[in-house]
Scaffold this motif. Structure first.
Motif, mmCIF file in Angstrom:
data_model
loop_
_atom_site.group_PDB
_atom_site.id
_atom_site.type_symbol
_atom_site.label_atom_id
_atom_site.label_comp_id
_atom_site.label_asym_id
_atom_site.label_seq_id
_atom_site.Cartn_x
_atom_site.Cartn_y
_atom_site.Cartn_z
ATOM 1 N N LEU A 274 0.822 -1.200 0.000
ATOM 2 C CA LEU A 274 0.000 0.000 0.000
ATOM 3 C C LEU A 274 0.859 1.253 0.000
ATOM 4 C CD1 LEU A 274 -2.583 -1.072 2.734
ATOM 5 C CD2 LEU A 274 -2.916 -1.126 0.251
ATOM 6 N N ARG A 275 0.402 2.247 -0.701
ATOM 7 C CA ARG A 275 1.080 3.545 -0.641
ATOM 8 C C ARG A 275 0.896 4.122 0.765
ATOM 9 N NH1 ARG A 275 -0.193 6.493 -6.470
ATOM 10 N NH2 ARG A 275 -0.024 4.605 -7.735
ATOM 11 N N GLY A 276 1.969 4.560 1.351
ATOM 12 C CA GLY A 276 1.919 5.050 2.719
ATOM 13 C C GLY A 276 2.200 3.989 3.757
ATOM 14 N N GLY A 277 2.454 2.751 3.297
ATOM 15 C CA GLY A 277 2.814 1.674 4.224
ATOM 16 C C GLY A 277 1.704 0.664 4.441
ATOM 17 N N GLY A 278 2.107 -0.520 4.807
ATOM 18 C CA GLY A 278 1.161 -1.603 5.059
ATOM 19 C C GLY A 278 0.966 -2.489 3.843
ATOM 20 N N LEU A 279 0.249 -3.585 4.050
ATOM 21 C CA LEU A 279 0.002 -4.558 2.994
ATOM 22 C C LEU A 279 -1.491 -4.690 2.734
ATOM 23 C CD1 LEU A 279 2.482 -7.409 4.023
ATOM 24 C CD2 LEU A 279 2.807 -5.655 2.259
ATOM 25 N N ARG A 280 -1.819 -4.974 1.481
ATOM 26 C CA ARG A 280 -3.202 -5.155 1.077
ATOM 27 C C ARG A 280 -3.681 -6.565 1.419
ATOM 28 N NH1 ARG A 280 -6.147 -2.247 -2.216
ATOM 29 N NH2 ARG A 280 -4.336 -1.124 -3.050
ATOM 30 N N GLN A 281 -4.953 -6.682 1.770
ATOM 31 C CA GLN A 281 -5.582 -7.993 1.911
ATOM 32 C C GLN A 281 -5.839 -8.521 0.508
ATOM 33 O OE1 GLN A 281 -8.973 -7.964 4.495
ATOM 34 N NE2 GLN A 281 -9.632 -10.027 3.920
ATOM 35 N N MET A 282 -5.231 -9.646 0.147
ATOM 36 C CA MET A 282 -5.215 -10.108 -1.243
ATOM 37 C C MET A 282 -6.163 -11.271 -1.518
ATOM 38 S SD MET A 282 -2.956 -8.060 -2.624
ATOM 39 C CE MET A 282 -2.079 -8.720 -4.040
ATOM 40 N N VAL A 283 -6.954 -11.671 -0.527
ATOM 41 C CA VAL A 283 -7.874 -12.795 -0.706
ATOM 42 C C VAL A 283 -9.194 -12.487 -0.004
ATOM 43 C CG1 VAL A 283 -6.828 -13.978 1.265
ATOM 44 C CG2 VAL A 283 -8.186 -15.291 -0.358
ATOM 45 N N HIS A 284 -10.287 -12.925 -0.625
ATOM 46 C CA HIS A 284 -11.623 -12.718 -0.065
ATOM 47 C C HIS A 284 -12.482 -13.911 -0.456
ATOM 48 C CE1 HIS A 284 -15.307 -10.604 1.140
ATOM 49 N NE2 HIS A 284 -15.838 -11.011 0.003
ATOM 50 N N VAL A 285 -13.420 -14.291 0.390
ATOM 51 C CA VAL A 285 -14.402 -15.333 0.074
ATOM 52 C C VAL A 285 -15.784 -14.784 0.386
ATOM 53 C CG1 VAL A 285 -15.254 -17.645 0.629
ATOM 54 C CG2 VAL A 285 -12.797 -17.230 0.513
ATOM 55 N N ASP A 286 -16.719 -14.899 -0.570
ATOM 56 C CA ASP A 286 -18.057 -14.374 -0.331
ATOM 57 C C ASP A 286 -18.975 -15.443 0.271
ATOM 58 O OD1 ASP A 286 -19.018 -15.991 -2.415
ATOM 59 O OD2 ASP A 286 -19.027 -14.368 -3.890
ATOM 60 N N ALA A 287 -20.229 -15.085 0.506
ATOM 61 C CA ALA A 287 -21.165 -15.982 1.197
ATOM 62 C C ALA A 287 -21.477 -17.235 0.392
ATOM 63 C CB ALA A 287 -22.462 -15.223 1.510
ATOM 64 N N GLU A 288 -21.329 -17.178 -0.927
ATOM 65 C CA GLU A 288 -21.578 -18.344 -1.771
ATOM 66 C C GLU A 288 -20.362 -19.248 -1.906
ATOM 67 O OE1 GLU A 288 -22.515 -15.227 -2.705
ATOM 68 O OE2 GLU A 288 -24.627 -15.579 -2.178
ATOM 69 N N GLY A 289 -19.245 -18.842 -1.315
ATOM 70 C CA GLY A 289 -18.039 -19.652 -1.373
ATOM 71 C C GLY A 289 -17.104 -19.316 -2.517
ATOM 72 N N CYS A 290 -17.427 -18.297 -3.310
ATOM 73 C CA CYS A 290 -16.527 -17.874 -4.383
ATOM 74 C C CYS A 290 -15.295 -17.205 -3.792
ATOM 75 C CB CYS A 290 -17.243 -16.907 -5.327
ATOM 76 S SG CYS A 290 -16.182 -16.230 -6.616
ATOM 77 N N CYS A 291 -14.127 -17.609 -4.280
ATOM 78 C CA CYS A 291 -12.863 -17.040 -3.817
ATOM 79 C C CYS A 291 -12.395 -15.947 -4.767
ATOM 80 C CB CYS A 291 -11.790 -18.123 -3.730
ATOM 81 S SG CYS A 291 -12.104 -19.356 -2.472
ATOM 82 N N TYR A 292 -11.898 -14.868 -4.203
ATOM 83 C CA TYR A 292 -11.332 -13.759 -4.964
ATOM 84 C C TYR A 292 -9.853 -13.671 -4.604
ATOM 85 C CZ TYR A 292 -16.288 -12.521 -5.285
ATOM 86 O OH TYR A 292 -17.635 -12.550 -5.498
ATOM 87 N N LEU A 293 -8.995 -13.754 -5.602
ATOM 88 C CA LEU A 293 -7.556 -13.745 -5.369
ATOM 89 C C LEU A 293 -6.905 -12.666 -6.214
ATOM 90 C CD1 LEU A 293 -6.876 -17.595 -5.375
ATOM 91 C CD2 LEU A 293 -6.816 -16.076 -3.388
ATOM 92 N N ASN A 294 -6.122 -11.826 -5.572
ATOM 93 C CA ASN A 294 -5.389 -10.747 -6.226
ATOM 94 C C ASN A 294 -3.932 -11.174 -6.343
ATOM 95 O OD1 ASN A 294 -4.014 -8.406 -6.930
ATOM 96 N ND2 ASN A 294 -5.124 -7.089 -5.504
ATOM 97 N N ALA A 295 -3.417 -11.238 -7.573
ATOM 98 C CA ALA A 295 -2.064 -11.746 -7.822
ATOM 99 C C ALA A 295 -1.013 -10.651 -7.955
ATOM 100 C CB ALA A 295 -2.067 -12.595 -9.097
ATOM 101 N N ALA A 296 -1.390 -9.385 -7.727
ATOM 102 C CA ALA A 296 -0.499 -8.267 -8.042
ATOM 103 C C ALA A 296 0.539 -8.019 -6.945
ATOM 104 C CB ALA A 296 -1.301 -7.008 -8.309
ATOM 105 N N THR A 297 1.444 -8.969 -6.763
ATOM 106 C CA THR A 297 2.619 -8.739 -5.925
ATOM 107 C C THR A 297 3.673 -8.048 -6.790
ATOM 108 O OG1 THR A 297 2.214 -10.600 -4.441
ATOM 109 C CG2 THR A 297 4.488 -9.870 -4.665
ATOM 110 N N VAL A 298 4.020 -6.811 -6.433
ATOM 111 C CA VAL A 298 4.911 -5.984 -7.253
ATOM 112 C C VAL A 298 5.992 -5.369 -6.355
ATOM 113 C CG1 VAL A 298 5.018 -3.982 -8.799
ATOM 114 C CG2 VAL A 298 2.992 -5.457 -8.823
#
Length: 458
Positions: A274-298
């Motif tokens: 993150l700009r200004g420090g810290g790390l982003r949460q890169m994974v999420h799962v919704d109520a239906e069980g769908c997984c969201y994955l962010n691959a942007a490690t830079v």
């Protein structure tokens, strides 16, 4: 490996858009997943110019069934995109290009700073406007051919897995206003509603009932950016905001309404630091069980700073799917070290030209997995041990280099309990594991078509 044998048996020659290239891609897709219980995806995050022959060697060490690239390869870097496209000669390959891949073409202001004709792009400096500029966007699309999934579909039949690409060249945000001319000319899309309808039409027309569905975007959907550290949260302004794509969010809403939720959404764009420090949460799962994955490690390639050897480490997000679900995922760093010429000659042929076995590299149903790095205590009500990613750590000699999996940090685990399917998610911002519970049954595909949900035009 069955898929590798099929790809190799088709001979050489032909680019990504050629008939022989198309045949190789078709063979790789047809064979993917045939030799294993699970399907492994190796995801290339936002490269921003970082791709070399070493990355191709690192990819071999991961032994994927499918290679996925989420775009931002470079600033209209045609030569680099051609190198990514060349992966299709050996792997099933799915790519969606990002906003940097149309960096000089997307708007009139950007076209004014386009590099001169006769170059491949890739640079970041300003240049005087030229009377006739090459169409680098089309050159990239031509290089990728059917591997580019913008508003398109790819199927791995053995795995019963369909991939559908969302809007290509996304730069995030609520409106297409700044890129409307570009999107209308290239894709016939002038607002978010038209874009959502185009994606849903591909799903309705091309995805067989019963297939697990993976959505591939450069950016993630709107609705998941409530905080600056969220998976698509704005981190470059004092006030947090959601930078996700509304058209992709509308597609997901329509799929939920039709009882056809996807198994996985993979994207990049929103960088992990993150700009200004810290790390982003890169994974999420919704109520239906769908997984969201962010691959942007830079950056995705870093030096090891070893004084004795020229070595680099290369990042991939590795995901395993089983029984229509994303079971586990990890940030994996593969180390590639140049071997001295004498050692490389002596070791030639030691790996049989680079072929790897998959023994012990996959989810092993029924086996107790080793505890993941950084993981917390296992839940007491667990009916079976969490399914985790296993990668071989042995060093391999490939292409004159020593290649090994150097680091595995899991971000997603799955366990089946009497109460349902439990996902354990690594929250990089908080530095802790979290739990999400979904229904016990795997998602079922709806037999009927899907209608577009309402989206604000813009």
């Amino acid at each position: 490996m069955l898929r590798r044998a099929a790809a190799a048996g088709l001979g050489g020659g032909g680019g990504a858009g050629s008939s022989s290239g198309a045949a190789r891609r078709a063979a790789a897709c047809a064979a993917a997943g045939a030799a294993r219980d699970s399907t492994r995806l190796a995801v290339i995050g936002d490269a921003h110019g970082q791709w070399s022959a070493r990355d191709a060697l690192a990819l071999k060490a991961l032994d994927p069934d499918l290679v996925v690239c989420v775009g931002d390869v470079g600033n209209e870097d045609v030569a680099l995109v051609r190198r990514i496209a060349a992966l299709g000669a050996e792997h099933a390959l799915a790519v969606i290009l990002g906003n940097h891949d149309a960096w000089y073409t997307m708007t009139a202001r950007a076209r004014a700073r386009s590099p001169p004709a006769g170059t491949d792009g890739g640079g970041g400096g300003a240049a005087a406007p030229q009377p006739q500029q090459p169409d680098r966007v089309q050159q990239q699309l031509d290089a990728l051919g059917a591997s580019h999934l913008g508003y398109a579909h790819m199927r791995l039949p053995v795995a019963a897995l369909s991939l559908v690409g969302a809007r290509p060249f996304s730069k995030g945000g609520k409106s297409l206003r700044s890129m409307r001319e570009f999107m209308a000319a290239r894709w016939g899309v002038s607002d978010m509603a038209e874009s959502a309808a185009k994606i849903l039409a591909v799903i309705a027309d091309r995805v067989p009932p019963g297939d697990a569905l993976v959505l591939l975007g450069h950016n993630g959907p709107a609705g998941l950016g409530a905080a600056r550290h969220a998976i698509v949260g704005v981190d470059w302004k004092d006030e947090a905001g959601d930078h996700g794509d509304p058209d992709l969010a509308a597609v997901l809403e329509a799929l939920r309404a039709s009882r056809r939720p996807p198994a996985l959404v993979v994207h990049g764009h929103m960088h992990h630091a993150l700009r200004g420090g810290g790390l982003r949460q890169m994974v999420h799962v919704d109520a239906e069980g769908c997984c969201y994955l962010n691959a942007a490690t830079v950056p995705r390639v870093v030096s090891t700073h070893r004084p004795d050897v020229d070595a680099t480490r290369h990042h991939f997000l590795v995901v395993e799917l089983l029984d229509g679900r994303a079971q586990c995922a990890a940030d994996v760093w593969v180390e590639v070290a140049e071997r001295p010429a004498a050692d490389a000659a002596a070791g030639a042929g030691a790996d049989g030209g680079g072929g790897l076995t998959s023994t012990g590299w996959r989810l092993a149903p029924g086996e107790q997995q080793q505890a993941a790095r950084g993981g917390g205590a296992e839940p007491a009500d667990s009916a079976q041990a969490p399914q985790q990613l296993r990668l071989g750590r042995e060093q391999r000699q490939l292409g004159g280099c020593d290649v090994r999996v150097a680091s595995v940090h899991e971000v997603l685990r799955t366990e089946v309990t009497p109460g349902g399917v439990v996902r354990q998610l690594w929250d990089a911002h908080a530095g802790e594991w979290r739990r999400a519970v979904a229904a016990a049954a795997a998602p079922e595909a709806a037999a009927a078509g899907v209608a577009a949900a309402g989206v604000e035009a813009g």
